[in-house]
Design a protein around this motif. Structure first.
Motif, short mmCIF file in Angstrom:
data_model
loop_
_atom_site.label_atom_id
_atom_site.label_comp_id
_atom_site.label_asym_id
_atom_site.label_seq_id
_atom_site.Cartn_x
_atom_site.Cartn_y
_atom_site.Cartn_z
N VAL A 169 -4.41 11.04 -3.81
CA VAL A 169 -3.46 12.14 -3.98
C VAL A 169 -4.17 13.24 -4.78
N TYR B 74 2.33 1.75 -3.41
CA TYR B 74 1.33 2.37 -4.30
C TYR B 74 1.27 3.87 -4.02
N TYR B 75 1.19 4.21 -2.75
CA TYR B 75 1.04 5.61 -2.31
C TYR B 75 2.24 6.45 -2.75
N ASN B 76 3.44 5.98 -2.45
CA ASN B 76 4.63 6.77 -2.79
C ASN B 76 4.81 6.91 -4.29
N LEU C 298 2.30 9.45 -5.48
CA LEU C 298 2.74 10.80 -5.07
C LEU C 298 3.82 11.33 -6.02
N TYR D 168 -3.23 7.56 2.69
CA TYR D 168 -3.54 6.17 2.39
C TYR D 168 -4.13 5.52 3.62
N GLU E 237 -9.55 9.94 5.77
CA GLU E 237 -8.36 9.82 6.62
C GLU E 237 -8.15 11.05 7.50
N LEU F 103 0.83 -1.20 0.00
CA LEU F 103 0.00 0.00 0.00
C LEU F 103 0.87 1.26 0.00
N LYS F 104 1.91 1.22 0.82
CA LYS F 104 2.81 2.36 0.90
C LYS F 104 3.55 2.58 -0.42
N TRP G 22 -6.80 2.43 -10.62
CA TRP G 22 -6.47 3.85 -10.45
C TRP G 22 -7.57 4.67 -11.10
N VAL H 159 -5.99 4.75 -1.48
CA VAL H 159 -4.95 5.77 -1.66
C VAL H 159 -5.57 6.99 -2.35
N SER I 13 -2.57 14.32 0.49
CA SER I 13 -2.36 12.89 0.26
C SER I 13 -2.80 12.07 1.47
#
Ligand code: IPD
Ligand code: CA
Ligand code: CA
Length: 282
Positions: free
Chosen positions: A126, A11-13, A16, A139, A234, A8-9, A92, A124, A137
């Motif tokens: 952004v 995907y997030y980074n 971003l 997640y 979030e 997940l992280k 996405w 996620v 942002s």
């Protein structure tokens, strides 16, 4: 950290970095868009050459990193004319420029919005406004951030003290004009103030960071809402279907609010507006 969380992280980074990579192109477009736009479907539905370019960069980059991905992009959907379908695959959901009218008219309130759904759950988000230098942002399970600083909704629990977001330009479309005029009238006359910003994604972020207390919108598309929805949740916000049930990203008719009490106030006023029969606006 579990493997799922690590993925997940990642995907997030990745999202971003890719979204930020599009910043210079969007800033360039902001200077030139007034000469580079055309009408899409209706006279008020505008698109620029930058929308497709930004969407292509995002899809190519994400596809390369995550070949398992599917995509629901505004411009791809417009070209293929296919009704987007959400499956359990990592998907996405992309609006390359939300707030295109602001973008064209040099109103510095427009953004790139990317959301990721896995197993049909939004995980996620952004939302990036490179003109104002605002990068929102989030997640799942890790809070929401603006330029790296944690953001949170207000504690507003009463419509009387709420700042309400509402999309006045929805009144363009005749088939939804009447309900929007009635709902806007009800909400505006019962709240502290009402603001119309012209970007659904950024309006969700404004509720997330406490500029606004609530927002109601219907008849938009998944790409208008996906990125901002994750950020709003979030940040501690409530996101519901207009009638109070579960929110559905593929038909994102929504009420969002800083608190459940405020969401209930908004839903009650919408219901009252729906009952108004004595006037019709043409
Ligand atoms: C628009 C924005 C706007 C909303 C419009 C949307 P676009 O998206 O989200 O706030 O009122 O209906 O279409 O066309 O700028 O991507
Ligand atoms: Ca949009
Ligand atoms: Ca768009």
């Amino acid at each position: 950290m579990s493997l799922d969380n690590q993925k997940l992280k990642l995907y997030y980074n990745t999202a971003l970095n890719l979204v930020m990579k599009c910043g210079p192109l969007m800033r360039e477009g902001y200077e030139k868009a007034a000469d580079n736009f055309k009408v899409k479907s209706d006279f008020y539905d505008l698109v620029t050459v930058y929308d497709k370019q930004i969407e292509d960069i995002l899809i190519e980059g994400l596809q390369k990193e995550f070949p398992e991905s599917k995509f629901i992009g505004e411009e791809e959907s417009a070209i293929s004319k296919r009704e987007a379908e959400l499956t359990d695959d990592p998907t996405w959901i992309i609006d390359p420029i939300d707030g295109t009218s602001n973008f064209i008219h040099k109103i510095p309130h427009c953004c790139i919005s990317v959301g990721l759904a896995i197993n049909k759950e939004l995980v996620v988000g952004v939302v990036y406004n490179p003109i104002a230098n605002e990068l929102y942002s989030a997640y799942k399970g890790h809070g929401a951030y603006l330029n790296g600083q944690k953001i949170h909704v207000t504690n507003c629990a009463n419509i009387r003290s709420a700042v309400v977001g509402y999309e006045i330009s929805l009144i363009h479309a005749e088939r939804v004009r009447d309900k929007n005029v009635k709902r806007l009238t009800k909400l505006a006359s019962n709240s502290t103030s009402t603001r119309s910003m012209g970007s659904a994604a950024l309006t969700l972020c404004y509720v997330a960071k406490g500029n606004f207390d609530c927002y109601h919108v219907e008849d938009l598309k998944s790409w208008d809402i996906a990125g901002g929805a994750v950020i709003l949740r979030e940040a501690g916000g409530v996101l519901l279907h207009t009638k109070g049930g579960e929110f559905n990203i593929m038909k994102p008719d929504l009420v969002c609010a800083a608190t459940m009490d405020l969401a209930k106030d908004v839903m009650r006023l919408i219901e009252e507006a729906n009952q108004i029969t004595e006037y019709t606006i043409n």
